[in-house]
Motif scaffolding. Structure first.
Motif, short mmCIF file in Angstrom:
data_model
loop_
_atom_site.label_atom_id
_atom_site.label_comp_id
_atom_site.label_asym_id
_atom_site.label_seq_id
_atom_site.Cartn_x
_atom_site.Cartn_y
_atom_site.Cartn_z
N LYS A 126 0.85 -1.19 0.00
CA LYS A 126 0.00 0.00 0.00
C LYS A 126 0.88 1.24 0.00
O LYS A 126 2.05 1.19 0.38
CB LYS A 126 -0.93 0.02 1.22
CG LYS A 126 -1.96 -1.09 1.26
CD LYS A 126 -3.02 -0.82 2.32
CE LYS A 126 -2.42 -0.73 3.70
NZ LYS A 126 -3.48 -0.55 4.73
N TYR A 186 -0.04 4.01 5.28
CA TYR A 186 -0.38 3.18 6.43
C TYR A 186 -0.71 4.09 7.61
O TYR A 186 -0.05 5.11 7.81
CB TYR A 186 0.78 2.26 6.82
CG TYR A 186 1.12 1.21 5.79
CD1 TYR A 186 0.55 -0.06 5.83
CD2 TYR A 186 2.02 1.49 4.77
CE1 TYR A 186 0.88 -1.02 4.89
CE2 TYR A 186 2.34 0.53 3.82
CZ TYR A 186 1.77 -0.72 3.88
OH TYR A 186 2.09 -1.67 2.94
N LYS A 187 -1.70 3.68 8.38
CA LYS A 187 -2.03 4.39 9.60
C LYS A 187 -1.43 3.64 10.79
O LYS A 187 -1.21 2.43 10.72
CB LYS A 187 -3.55 4.50 9.75
CG LYS A 187 -4.21 5.34 8.66
CD LYS A 187 -5.72 5.35 8.79
CE LYS A 187 -6.16 6.06 10.04
NZ LYS A 187 -7.64 6.17 10.12
N GLY A 196 -0.89 1.37 13.79
CA GLY A 196 -1.65 0.20 14.21
C GLY A 196 -2.10 -0.70 13.08
O GLY A 196 -2.63 -1.79 13.33
N GLU A 197 -1.91 -0.29 11.82
CA GLU A 197 -2.33 -1.11 10.69
C GLU A 197 -1.31 -2.20 10.38
O GLU A 197 -0.16 -2.14 10.81
CB GLU A 197 -2.54 -0.24 9.44
CG GLU A 197 -3.85 0.50 9.41
CD GLU A 197 -4.11 1.13 8.05
OE1 GLU A 197 -5.28 1.43 7.76
OE2 GLU A 197 -3.15 1.33 7.30
N GLN A 198 -1.76 -3.18 9.61
CA GLN A 198 -0.88 -4.24 9.13
C GLN A 198 -0.81 -4.21 7.61
O GLN A 198 -1.77 -3.82 6.95
CB GLN A 198 -1.38 -5.61 9.60
CG GLN A 198 -1.28 -5.81 11.11
CD GLN A 198 -1.71 -7.21 11.52
OE1 GLN A 198 -2.44 -7.88 10.81
NE2 GLN A 198 -1.25 -7.65 12.68
N GLY A 199 0.32 -4.61 7.08
CA GLY A 199 0.50 -4.65 5.63
C GLY A 199 1.51 -5.72 5.26
O GLY A 199 1.83 -6.60 6.06
N ASP A 202 3.88 -4.75 10.69
CA ASP A 202 3.05 -4.33 11.82
C ASP A 202 3.45 -2.91 12.21
O ASP A 202 4.46 -2.70 12.88
CB ASP A 202 3.21 -5.28 13.01
CG ASP A 202 2.67 -6.67 12.71
OD1 ASP A 202 1.60 -6.76 12.09
OD2 ASP A 202 3.32 -7.67 13.09
N SER A 259 1.42 1.50 17.01
CA SER A 259 0.29 2.38 17.28
C SER A 259 0.79 3.81 17.48
O SER A 259 1.99 4.07 17.55
CB SER A 259 -0.48 1.90 18.50
OG SER A 259 0.37 1.85 19.63
N TYR A 261 -2.00 9.86 9.66
CA TYR A 261 -3.07 9.70 10.65
C TYR A 261 -4.44 9.60 9.99
O TYR A 261 -5.33 8.91 10.48
CB TYR A 261 -3.06 10.86 11.64
CG TYR A 261 -1.99 10.73 12.71
CD1 TYR A 261 -1.29 9.54 12.88
CD2 TYR A 261 -1.65 11.80 13.53
CE1 TYR A 261 -0.31 9.41 13.84
CE2 TYR A 261 -0.67 11.68 14.50
CZ TYR A 261 0.00 10.48 14.65
OH TYR A 261 0.97 10.36 15.61
N TYR A 280 -6.38 9.26 6.00
CA TYR A 280 -6.19 9.06 4.57
C TYR A 280 -6.55 10.32 3.81
O TYR A 280 -7.56 10.97 4.12
CB TYR A 280 -7.05 7.90 4.07
CG TYR A 280 -6.55 6.55 4.51
CD1 TYR A 280 -5.31 6.08 4.09
CD2 TYR A 280 -7.30 5.75 5.35
CE1 TYR A 280 -4.85 4.84 4.49
CE2 TYR A 280 -6.85 4.51 5.76
CZ TYR A 280 -5.61 4.06 5.32
OH TYR A 280 -5.16 2.84 5.73
#
Length: 204
Positions: A43, A46-47, A49-52, A112, A115, A147, A149
């Motif tokens: 992606k 990323y925010k 706490g998100e996973q990719g 990962d 946060s 923080y 999108y």
């Protein structure tokens, strides 16, 4: 392929395979004669706490075989101590470490993102180091932490359309209100009564 005398015929399936092989060899010849490493994220944003996923490929386009000792991945939040262990650094040891000529190693590594509070918004680099038996190759993948999108172009177009409609409705409402005020302030004019016809006595 079927030979008939001095004439050889090729069916369509064989022809397509030969063309595909020729194109593959041509593309391979255009690449540098070395081990090629490519890394990227799944992606753009990323925010916290998100996973990719971190995608990586190692392609041996050299003229000799290699084997992969290990691959190290260093994230921008390295030196984070979370739940009793250090986070942000990973060592990958492939099960099949031999990388022969023309072979490619692929790997998807989970990301990962910490946060909020452990990483600030911004653009960072994920450092990937491929340690071969005779070489070390370093590459970087860009990761951007945000923080919120950003609005898409489609969303902006909808907002502009709604604003245009709102402006038109506001102008129409203002004209209606102005007309109502004008009519309410205008004094009604009483019509002039028709003249009274003369009586018979006045005629004589």
């Amino acid at each position: 392929m079927i030979e008939e005398g001095n004439i050889s015929t090729v069916n369509s399936s064989d022809l397509s395979i030969n063309i595909a092989q020729a194109l593959a060899l041509e593309t391979k010849d255009l690449l540098p004669k070395e081990v090629i490493v490519k890394v990227w994220t799944d992606k753009q944003f990323y925010k916290p706490g998100e996973q990719g996923w971190l995608r990586m490929i190692v392609f041996n386009n050299d003229v000799k075989d290699y084997y992969i000792k290990n691959i190290t991945v260093e994230y921008p939040w390295w030196y984070s101590y979370i739940n009793g262990e250090w986070k942000g650094f990973e060592i990958i040891e492939p099960e099949k470490d031999t990388l022969r000529i023309g072979e490619m190693y692929e790997k998807n590594v989970p990301i990962d993102v910490p946060s909020e509070g452990r990483i600030r918004p911004g653009t960072y680099d994920i450092k990937v180091t491929v340690n071969l038996n005779e070489a070390t190759i370093q590459k970087e993948a860009i990761i951007e932490i945000i923080y919120d999108y950003p609005s898409t172009i489609e969303g902006i177009d909808k907002i502009v359309t709604l604003l245009a409609v709102q402006i038109i409705l506001t102008v129409i409402s203002a004209l209606v209100i102005a007309a109502a005020i004008y009519l309410s302030l205008r004094k009604p004019v009483r019509p002039t009564p028709p003249p009274v016809p003369p009586s018979e006595e006045e005629k004589t």
